[in-house]
Design an enzyme around this catalytic site. Structure first.
Site, PDB file in Angstrom:
ATOM      1  N   CYS A 159      -0.466  11.266  -1.096  1.00  0.00           N
ATOM      2  CA  CYS A 159      -1.195  10.253  -0.350  1.00  0.00           C
ATOM      3  C   CYS A 159      -0.218   9.556   0.593  1.00  0.00           C
ATOM      4  O   CYS A 159       0.838   9.085   0.168  1.00  0.00           O
ATOM      5  CB  CYS A 159      -1.801   9.249  -1.326  1.00  0.00           C
ATOM      6  SG  CYS A 159      -2.387   7.733  -0.562  1.00  0.00           S
ATOM      7  N   GLU A 160      -0.560   9.509   1.858  1.00  0.00           N
ATOM      8  CA  GLU A 160       0.361   8.904   2.817  1.00  0.00           C
ATOM      9  C   GLU A 160       0.415   7.391   2.716  1.00  0.00           C
ATOM     10  O   GLU A 160       1.308   6.772   3.274  1.00  0.00           O
ATOM     11  CB  GLU A 160       0.015   9.330   4.245  1.00  0.00           C
ATOM     12  CG  GLU A 160      -1.269   8.783   4.789  1.00  0.00           C
ATOM     13  CD  GLU A 160      -1.549   9.284   6.204  1.00  0.00           C
ATOM     14  OE1 GLU A 160      -2.101   8.501   6.976  1.00  0.00           O
ATOM     15  OE2 GLU A 160      -1.221  10.430   6.528  1.00  0.00           O
ATOM     16  N   HIS A 161      -0.520   6.780   1.999  1.00  0.00           N
ATOM     17  CA  HIS A 161      -0.504   5.325   1.877  1.00  0.00           C
ATOM     18  C   HIS A 161       0.482   4.818   0.826  1.00  0.00           C
ATOM     19  O   HIS A 161       1.044   3.737   0.979  1.00  0.00           O
ATOM     20  CB  HIS A 161      -1.907   4.805   1.542  1.00  0.00           C
ATOM     21  CG  HIS A 161      -2.882   5.021   2.651  1.00  0.00           C
ATOM     22  ND1 HIS A 161      -4.234   5.148   2.445  1.00  0.00           N
ATOM     23  CD2 HIS A 161      -2.706   5.136   3.989  1.00  0.00           C
ATOM     24  CE1 HIS A 161      -4.849   5.328   3.595  1.00  0.00           C
ATOM     25  NE2 HIS A 161      -3.937   5.333   4.547  1.00  0.00           N
ATOM     26  N   HIS A 162       0.660   5.599  -0.257  1.00  0.00           N
ATOM     27  CA  HIS A 162       1.537   5.141  -1.339  1.00  0.00           C
ATOM     28  C   HIS A 162       2.607   6.164  -1.721  1.00  0.00           C
ATOM     29  O   HIS A 162       3.424   5.898  -2.597  1.00  0.00           O
ATOM     30  CB  HIS A 162       0.704   4.808  -2.589  1.00  0.00           C
ATOM     31  CG  HIS A 162      -0.286   3.717  -2.353  1.00  0.00           C
ATOM     32  ND1 HIS A 162      -1.614   3.964  -2.074  1.00  0.00           N
ATOM     33  CD2 HIS A 162      -0.141   2.375  -2.322  1.00  0.00           C
ATOM     34  CE1 HIS A 162      -2.239   2.812  -1.896  1.00  0.00           C
ATOM     35  NE2 HIS A 162      -1.375   1.836  -2.030  1.00  0.00           N
ATOM     36  N   GLN A 214      -7.022  12.851   2.052  1.00  0.00           N
ATOM     37  CA  GLN A 214      -7.886  13.952   1.635  1.00  0.00           C
ATOM     38  C   GLN A 214      -8.910  14.283   2.718  1.00  0.00           C
ATOM     39  O   GLN A 214      -9.214  15.453   2.959  1.00  0.00           O
ATOM     40  CB  GLN A 214      -8.576  13.611   0.312  1.00  0.00           C
ATOM     41  CG  GLN A 214      -9.437  14.749  -0.208  1.00  0.00           C
ATOM     42  CD  GLN A 214     -10.019  14.443  -1.573  1.00  0.00           C
ATOM     43  OE1 GLN A 214      -9.435  13.716  -2.363  1.00  0.00           O
ATOM     44  NE2 GLN A 214     -11.175  15.014  -1.860  1.00  0.00           N
ATOM     45  N   HIS A 271      -6.703  10.942  -7.421  1.00  0.00           N
ATOM     46  CA  HIS A 271      -5.630  10.271  -6.685  1.00  0.00           C
ATOM     47  C   HIS A 271      -4.859   9.351  -7.624  1.00  0.00           C
ATOM     48  O   HIS A 271      -5.431   8.439  -8.220  1.00  0.00           O
ATOM     49  CB  HIS A 271      -6.225   9.450  -5.534  1.00  0.00           C
ATOM     50  CG  HIS A 271      -6.798  10.310  -4.448  1.00  0.00           C
ATOM     51  ND1 HIS A 271      -6.232  10.395  -3.215  1.00  0.00           N
ATOM     52  CD2 HIS A 271      -7.876  11.135  -4.434  1.00  0.00           C
ATOM     53  CE1 HIS A 271      -6.939  11.237  -2.470  1.00  0.00           C
ATOM     54  NE2 HIS A 271      -7.945  11.695  -3.189  1.00  0.00           N
ATOM     55  N   CYS A 321      -2.918   7.084  -6.858  1.00  0.00           N
ATOM     56  CA  CYS A 321      -2.919   5.697  -6.377  1.00  0.00           C
ATOM     57  C   CYS A 321      -4.110   4.927  -6.963  1.00  0.00           C
ATOM     58  O   CYS A 321      -4.092   3.698  -6.996  1.00  0.00           O
ATOM     59  CB  CYS A 321      -2.929   5.634  -4.849  1.00  0.00           C
ATOM     60  SG  CYS A 321      -4.298   6.479  -4.060  1.00  0.00           S
TER      61      CYS A 321
END
Length: 188
Positions: A77-80, A119, A147, A149
């Site tokens: 996941c590019e956010h976390h 995703q 996920h 996250c």
């Protein structure tokens, strides 16, 4: 732009210090190097064009649906920068007998997954790549993933799955064709 393993090692070292750990203690001493090598592996898709796999094509008198189900997917996941994982299902209907090797579909999924990702984007990238390279009558891609996250931080809901789909061509315009594909994907 390639991987700067040295820079990754330095950053991991600083993270360990930042969380109050001693990066020099025995168990952590080689962690920055291990993480750097792992990042080079899990983000290897940044240095490739996954569509290239679809250049391997064959002529076959087949213009019916082709589905590869349950392709394992592992991405970050590019956010976390924590993993999400699950499975992808890819369906396409060849046009003019232009087909590709089944493993090539899995390689396209893997190539796009080995990047910092969302995703939703991953699902669309796979579908668009197949449409562009094979010019099929249609493509349908479904990815279902858990996920981390959402599992280990934040809302903490282990077991929840996110399902995304991307439909192109006849799968978008024909409810019957789309329903057939979803039925075959769901069939155990």
């Amino acid at each position: 732009m390639g991987f700067d393993l040295n820079k990754i090692e330095q950053a991991v070292y600083m993270i360990l210090e930042g969380i109050g750990e001693d990066p020099e203690r025995e168990g952590l001493r080689d962690t920055p190097k291990r993480v750097a090598r792992m990042y080079a592996e899990v983000f290897a898709g940044l240095n490739e064009d996954p569509s290239e796999h679809l250049k391997v094509q064959f002529s076959e008198d087949h213009e019916e649906m082709v589905i590869v189900k349950d392709i394992p997917v592992y991405s970050m996941c590019e956010h976390h920068l924590v993993p999400f994982y699950g499975k992808a299902h890819v369906a396409y209907i060849p046009r003019k007998g232009k087909v590709t090797g089944l493993s090539k579909l899995a390689r396209v999924v893997e190539g796009f997954a080995k990047r910092p990702q969302l995703q939703e984007r991953l699902t669309s990238q796979v579908a668009d790549s197949i449409m562009d390279m094979l010019d099929p009558r249609g493509v349908l891609v479904v990815i279902e993933a858990e996920h981390m996250c959402m599992t280990m931080r934040g809302v903490k809901k282990p077991g929840s799955r996110t399902i995304t789909s991307a439909v192109r061509g006849i799968f978008k315009t024909s409810q019957v064709t789309r329903s057939e594909a979803f039925s075959l994907i769901q069939h155990q």
